[in-house]
Design a protein around this motif. Structure first.
Motif, PDB file in Angstrom:
ATOM      1  N   ALA A  32      41.038  35.479  47.025  1.00 48.40           N
ATOM      2  CA  ALA A  32      40.964  36.197  48.307  1.00 48.40           C
ATOM      3  C   ALA A  32      42.240  35.959  49.104  1.00 48.40           C
ATOM      4  O   ALA A  32      42.773  36.877  49.736  1.00 48.40           O
ATOM      5  N   ALA A  35      44.986  38.063  47.635  1.00 49.70           N
ATOM      6  CA  ALA A  35      44.828  39.453  48.076  1.00 49.70           C
ATOM      7  C   ALA A  35      45.321  39.631  49.509  1.00 49.70           C
ATOM      8  O   ALA A  35      46.004  40.611  49.819  1.00 49.70           O
ATOM      9  N   ARG A  36      44.992  38.678  50.389  1.00 49.69           N
ATOM     10  CA  ARG A  36      45.456  38.772  51.782  1.00 49.69           C
ATOM     11  C   ARG A  36      46.981  38.691  51.868  1.00 49.69           C
ATOM     12  O   ARG A  36      47.606  39.429  52.634  1.00 49.69           O
ATOM     13  N   ALA A  39      48.400  41.959  50.621  1.00 50.18           N
ATOM     14  CA  ALA A  39      48.138  43.001  51.619  1.00 50.18           C
ATOM     15  C   ALA A  39      49.150  42.926  52.757  1.00 50.18           C
ATOM     16  O   ALA A  39      49.629  43.953  53.247  1.00 50.18           O
ATOM     17  N   VAL A  91      37.849  40.623  44.035  1.00 49.08           N
ATOM     18  CA  VAL A  91      38.083  40.727  45.473  1.00 49.08           C
ATOM     19  C   VAL A  91      38.622  42.132  45.724  1.00 49.08           C
ATOM     20  O   VAL A  91      39.609  42.544  45.120  1.00 49.08           O
ATOM     21  N   THR A  93      40.101  44.539  48.665  1.00 52.19           N
ATOM     22  CA  THR A  93      40.701  44.496  49.996  1.00 52.19           C
ATOM     23  C   THR A  93      41.181  45.897  50.351  1.00 52.19           C
ATOM     24  O   THR A  93      41.922  46.512  49.580  1.00 52.19           O
ATOM     25  N   ASP A 120      39.590  44.609  55.684  1.00 53.10           N
ATOM     26  CA  ASP A 120      38.288  44.109  55.236  1.00 53.10           C
ATOM     27  C   ASP A 120      38.345  43.739  53.756  1.00 53.10           C
ATOM     28  O   ASP A 120      39.041  44.389  52.967  1.00 53.10           O
ATOM     29  N   GLN A 121      37.596  42.692  53.407  1.00 49.37           N
ATOM     30  CA  GLN A 121      37.521  42.241  52.024  1.00 49.37           C
ATOM     31  C   GLN A 121      36.068  42.146  51.589  1.00 49.37           C
ATOM     32  O   GLN A 121      35.198  41.821  52.386  1.00 49.37           O
ATOM     33  N   SER A 142      43.532  50.655  48.417  1.00 51.61           N
ATOM     34  CA  SER A 142      42.850  49.368  48.265  1.00 51.61           C
ATOM     35  C   SER A 142      43.531  48.523  47.198  1.00 51.61           C
ATOM     36  O   SER A 142      44.216  49.045  46.313  1.00 51.61           O
ATOM     37  N   HIS A 144      42.701  45.367  44.381  1.00 50.73           N
ATOM     38  CA  HIS A 144      41.590  44.770  43.642  1.00 50.73           C
ATOM     39  C   HIS A 144      42.125  43.639  42.782  1.00 50.73           C
ATOM     40  O   HIS A 144      43.040  43.855  41.976  1.00 50.73           O
TER      41      HIS A 144
END
Length: 174
Positions: A32, A35-36, A39, A91, A93, A120-121, A142, A144
């Motif tokens: 996660a 992913a953040r 992002a 995950v 996002t 949002d995740q 998105s 993934h």
């Protein structure tokens, strides 16, 4: 009584005593976090995004030991269909726009709907069944992350709740 910090000092001040940071994510929390961070690094993915009116566009952004990262775009009306991710955890996002996720618990016919906006995740375990749809008026993007890398995406064939009620009512009348 003295604490460890009072006796030994601040461990952050002596980095050679700290355990090394993991080279690659190993827990769902670390995925996660990956992913953040991806992002937030818009320059690494924004130039790659394409939109395709006939099918969802996707691009494998990164791979590592035991994981892979995918970038997807969604024009209004596009959806994934009801599916799970086999043995992979994941995950999801949202990077831009809005998506709707419908997930199913054991035996649920209708599913829980969630509106997902940029930032949002959603985190999911192996076997988690859901459908992702862009039912907004604008495009969406998105990210993934799958661990292990995605090897299968079995499609699920559940009847929507309204269709199930109609079929059950017709069977009773029958």
């Amino acid at each position: 009584m003295n604490s460890d910090v009072q006796i030994a000092g601040d461990p952050l001040a002596i980095p050679h005593l700290m355990p090394p940071a993991p080279a690659h994510p190993a827990t769902i929390a670390e995925f996660a976090g990956l992913a953040r961070s991806l992002a937030a690094d818009t320059a690494s993915w924004a130039r790659l995004v394409q939109y395709d009116a006939t099918s969802r566009w996707y691009h494998r952004l990164r791979t590592g030991p035991g994981y892979e990262v995918w970038l997807l775009s969604w024009v209004p009306g596009q959806g994934s269909g009801q599916h799970d991710h086999g043995p992979s955890s994941g995950v999801l996002t949202v990077l831009q726009g809005e998506l709707t996720e419908v997930s199913w618990g054991s035996g649920a016919q209708g599913g829980a709907r969630r509106r997902l906006r940029a930032g949002d995740q959603r985190v999911f375990a192996p076997g988690y069944a859901h459908e992702v749809v862009n039912d907004s008026l604008g495009p969406a993007v998105s990210l993934h992350v799958y661990s292990p890398g995605l090897t299968e995406m079995p499609m699920r064939h559940r009847r929507p709740a309204a269709a199930a009620l109609t079929a059950d009512r017709d069977a009773v009348r029958g």
